[in-house]
Scaffold this motif. Sequence first.
Motif, PDB file in Angstrom:
ATOM      1  N   PRO A  42       0.781  -1.170  -0.092  1.00 43.57           N
ATOM      2  CA  PRO A  42       0.173   0.250  -0.152  1.00 43.57           C
ATOM      3  C   PRO A  42       1.157   0.943   0.528  1.00 43.57           C
ATOM      4  N   ALA A  43       0.271   2.694  -0.753  1.00 47.36           N
ATOM      5  CA  ALA A  43       0.995   3.348  -0.616  1.00 47.36           C
ATOM      6  C   ALA A  43       0.114   4.862  -0.098  1.00 47.36           C
ATOM      7  N   GLU A 101      -0.650   0.645   8.063  1.00 46.43           N
ATOM      8  CA  GLU A 101       0.517   0.497   7.504  1.00 46.43           C
ATOM      9  C   GLU A 101       1.449   0.093   6.179  1.00 46.43           C
ATOM     10  N   PHE A 102       2.504   1.179   5.728  1.00 47.01           N
ATOM     11  CA  PHE A 102       2.831   1.304   3.969  1.00 47.01           C
ATOM     12  C   PHE A 102       3.730   1.401   3.612  1.00 47.01           C
ATOM     13  N   ALA A 129       7.245   8.651   8.876  1.00 46.58           N
ATOM     14  CA  ALA A 129       8.018   7.443   8.967  1.00 46.58           C
ATOM     15  C   ALA A 129       6.875   6.730   9.807  1.00 46.58           C
ATOM     16  N   ALA A 130       5.863   7.684  10.725  1.00 46.17           N
ATOM     17  CA  ALA A 130       4.936   6.606  11.287  1.00 46.17           C
ATOM     18  C   ALA A 130       3.865   5.877  10.876  1.00 46.17           C
ATOM     19  N   HIS A 131       3.713   6.324   9.815  1.00 46.99           N
ATOM     20  CA  HIS A 131       3.236   5.254   8.510  1.00 46.99           C
ATOM     21  C   HIS A 131       4.203   4.323   7.657  1.00 46.99           C
ATOM     22  N   LEU A 132       5.333   3.894   8.158  1.00 49.11           N
ATOM     23  CA  LEU A 132       5.548   3.080   7.564  1.00 49.11           C
ATOM     24  C   LEU A 132       5.885   1.899   7.816  1.00 49.11           C
ATOM     25  N   GLY A 136       9.922   0.520   4.812  1.00 47.71           N
ATOM     26  CA  GLY A 136       9.499   1.608   3.878  1.00 47.71           C
ATOM     27  C   GLY A 136      10.198   2.374   3.658  1.00 47.71           C
ATOM     28  N   LEU A 137       9.538   3.094   2.144  1.00 49.41           N
ATOM     29  CA  LEU A 137      10.056   4.505   1.406  1.00 49.41           C
ATOM     30  C   LEU A 137       9.468   5.335   1.828  1.00 49.41           C
TER      31      LEU A 137
END
Length: 243
Positions: A42-43, A101-102, A129-132, A136-137
């Motif tokens: 997911p993005a 979470e991405f 960063a909290a969503h990655l 993740g990038l």
Amino acid sequence: MLPNYFDEPVAARYDDSDDGQFDPEVVERTVDVLAELADGRPALELAIGTGRVGLPLSRRGVAVSGIELSEAMLARLRAKPGGADIPVAVGDMAEVRVPGEFGLVYLVFNTIGNLTTQDAQVRCFENAAAHLAPGGLFLVEVGVPSLQRLPVGERFVVFEHTDDHVGIDEYDVVTQWMASHHYLREGDERYQRSSGPFRYVWPSELDLMARIAGMVPLHRWADWDRSEFTAASTSHVSIWQKV
């Protein structure tokens, strides 16, 4: 709350822009890179706007979510085919959290500069960063400040001058505040002015923000074609990885 400079008057003409970012080839190249970086994960698009990038990325099979401050911009996204299927949280991209979470969070077209303080830009990195997920990038596309074109003691740089559009960037080199002033032709003799404030930011400064947020540099390109970033580059696409 972040001030909204993309309300109805701007949203109404946003998709009519003849800026190169709206060129189908540019959008296609952008989406090619983002789809590869998402790699089936997911993005999340920060400041998803009217869906210039998010919608074609979604059509590639990427599960796209978004954050958007402007209800007027979001209404344009919702009115487009597939726009109602993208989950979007309304609010400040430096503060709002969305479920999930991405593998990729991205922020394109100079939008990091819409956060007009260093603290807000740092919070944006921390929020990304909290969503990655681990590994993740986070990707940011932004221009390089054109200060080499600014004579000593001056504040203004004309970046476009045509019969239909005069564009002037205004800089404060002490605070890193800037504004883009646009004079758009309406009819034979009338010009409509619009202005928006920004905070310009250097590539090295973004790297430090990423470090504060627990991310490390991965790539820096001059453009979506992955060309080399040099001292002559006018923009960059930078990617950091969550550790």
